[in-house]
Enzyme design. Sequence first.
Site, PDB file in Angstrom:
ATOM      1  N   ASP A   1       0.832  -1.210   0.000  1.00 26.74           N
ATOM      2  CA  ASP A   1       0.000   0.000   0.000  1.00 26.74           C
ATOM      3  C   ASP A   1       0.866   1.260   0.000  1.00 26.74           C
ATOM      4  O   ASP A   1       2.042   1.235   0.362  1.00 26.74           O
ATOM      5  CB  ASP A   1      -0.871   0.039   1.268  1.00 26.74           C
ATOM      6  CG  ASP A   1      -1.959  -1.000   1.256  1.00 26.74           C
ATOM      7  OD1 ASP A   1      -2.766  -1.007   2.210  1.00 26.74           O
ATOM      8  OD2 ASP A   1      -2.010  -1.818   0.313  1.00 26.74           O
TER       9      ASP A   1
ATOM     10  N   HIS B   1       3.837  -2.004   3.186  1.00 27.13           N
ATOM     11  CA  HIS B   1       3.858  -0.640   2.623  1.00 27.13           C
ATOM     12  C   HIS B   1       5.188  -0.409   1.931  1.00 27.13           C
ATOM     13  O   HIS B   1       6.254  -0.619   2.524  1.00 27.13           O
ATOM     14  CB  HIS B   1       3.651   0.389   3.749  1.00 27.13           C
ATOM     15  CG  HIS B   1       2.320   0.238   4.411  1.00 27.13           C
ATOM     16  ND1 HIS B   1       2.076  -0.702   5.382  1.00 27.13           N
ATOM     17  CD2 HIS B   1       1.145   0.896   4.206  1.00 27.13           C
ATOM     18  CE1 HIS B   1       0.817  -0.620   5.758  1.00 27.13           C
ATOM     19  NE2 HIS B   1       0.221   0.333   5.072  1.00 27.13           N
TER      20      HIS B   1
END
Lengths: 420, 234
Positions: free
Chosen positions: B52, B195
Amino acid sequence: MKTKFILSIGFGALWLAVSVWLSLPWIQQVAYFLPAAYVWAVVIGIAFLPGFLMSGMFFSNLMHFGVKKYPTVCEDTTVVLCAHNEEKEIAHTIQAIFCQEYAGEICILVVDNASTDGTKRVIQKMMERAPANRPIRYLYCDEKGKAHALNAGLAQVRTRYFITVDADTCLEDHAVQRIMDHIAATGSGCVAGNLFVQNPKASLAARMQNYDYLLSIAAVKRYQGSYNSTLVAQGAFSAYQTEAVRKAGGWRPVMGEDIVLTYNLLQTGLASTYEPAAVGYTKVPETLGDLYQQRLRWAMGMLEGLQEVHPWQQKGFAKYFTSVNMSIIYLDLAFLFGFLPGVILALFGYYYLAGLLTVLTLAIGIVFFLSVYIYQKRLGIPFKNSFIGFVCFLLFFQAVQSTASVHGYLSHMFERKGQW
Amino acid sequence: MRINNRMFVCLTALAVGITAFGLLRGLDRRARRAAIPAQDLSCGPVIALTFDDGPNARHTPQLLDVLYETQTPATFFVVGDQIDGQERLLREIADSGHEIGSHTNTHVKLTQITEGQARVEMEAVASKIRQTLDGYEPRFVRPPYGEYPQWMEEAPDLELALWTMDSGDWLHPNADLIVERVLSLAKDGDVVVLHDDNPATVEAVARIIPALKEKGFRFATLRQMEQAGYTVTR
């Protein structure tokens, strides 16, 4: 002087530190895509080092924003004017000396360096018109080469100071007064005048050089001169202490004879300074080819000077400035093999070396140049402007300069003889 | 211009061109990488690595290198604001064979805005993805923070894809902790959220992938996982 020097270096160091801090993440990112050593070499050469030097210069010039006025002198002086096939220009040059607002006598020593055109005829005509306090002496030097001509002229100088003026350089009416006031008051070994371009509209090349002289060269000389270390008292218009030049052995028969002489004078501990209010309008090369050849010569001259007197052999602030001069070689290489490929990469959509930051740098450069422009404007001595010239100067001049310079460095290193 | 000078100028221009060409070839090398093929998901546990908050100029390329070297397909939930200026990176993600999903335009908490605003957010990022990737339509949507309003769960046009395992890299950006957590919790059918704006994640992924491979895990994008019969959406 020492305080201001330290402050200017300090400012440059601060600028450098901030630049490094801001750009480190970007460099690390770019180094992932391009060879890390190459990225660092390029960024140092096109950003960090120039940023340090330029910001230090900018700050120093801000600290020296006023134009010093020296007590007026009127002692006799000599202008040594060397000419080789200058029948078209020399009359104007001599006329400009006739018109000097200077109370003392100016002996115009014209050294005809084996001219084959009508130079001698023109000089003789001017001799007939010469006012009493502007006598012309004609000297013929058959040994070709500017250094030989200058040395021949030097042998005939009878005044404490003398001025060299190129045959295609017209002095502004107060130029002699200003430069004589300066050298008499300071006792400098040499004083460089401020050169403006005589033919700024002649061509695009001339328009670009207009800004090179007005902004770049003037800023550098002012910076160096503030610390008695103007590295080039250019032969086109400079004043000298006669005895000092004789002791230094006059001019060497090299490409950059004026550079070498300045370095020699600096080595003796004498000051080499700059008088911004003493303006000469010099004729600049009008074609790219001639400009290239001139800058090639200048680059060779720079190396000749460094070879003649190594930076560590210099005294005082000259040690710093001549050392910085050496780094110019690296800057030119970084520009050619770092910035220019970066521009090509940007054309393909890779903004790793040239991108938004380049535009920002250009903007900072414009601010810097604006400060120099305002300074020059405040002198009250006219010069012409050209928007297209300025834009082309910003965008293209460095490419010509760096290419010619690298050519000059290589020519000198491989002992190729330069040509005028 | 004298002949010598002209020759030198030409040589210099050639040298500059060669330098630029060399650099372009190096840069192009990434773009010319073949897409990572889908793995055989029929034998062994399957896991999906999802990333993400990218694309991140600094860390996403490093992550892509790791995924390429290990031939591991993954899913990237990108933020619209992050795409701006990183279009080339987004193309590289797609060309590498990874899947791209939507993570809103500004990483806004969808529970704090209206439906209209949320749809604008999602259309904005989808539009950027379409423009950059010649019509690529991101299928999955991952709400930032994993929080979404009720209407999104019921919307027939939205395929919400959350995760079954939080790597914790956003809370503890420490490679050792991330590796330990993922390896100890990994099970068949897991969707791991990581991430790609985090150097620790890159280091951790480089260790996680070979370790999981040794345990027999196969890696898949969300779409590949769904095609293999796993449930990936809410």
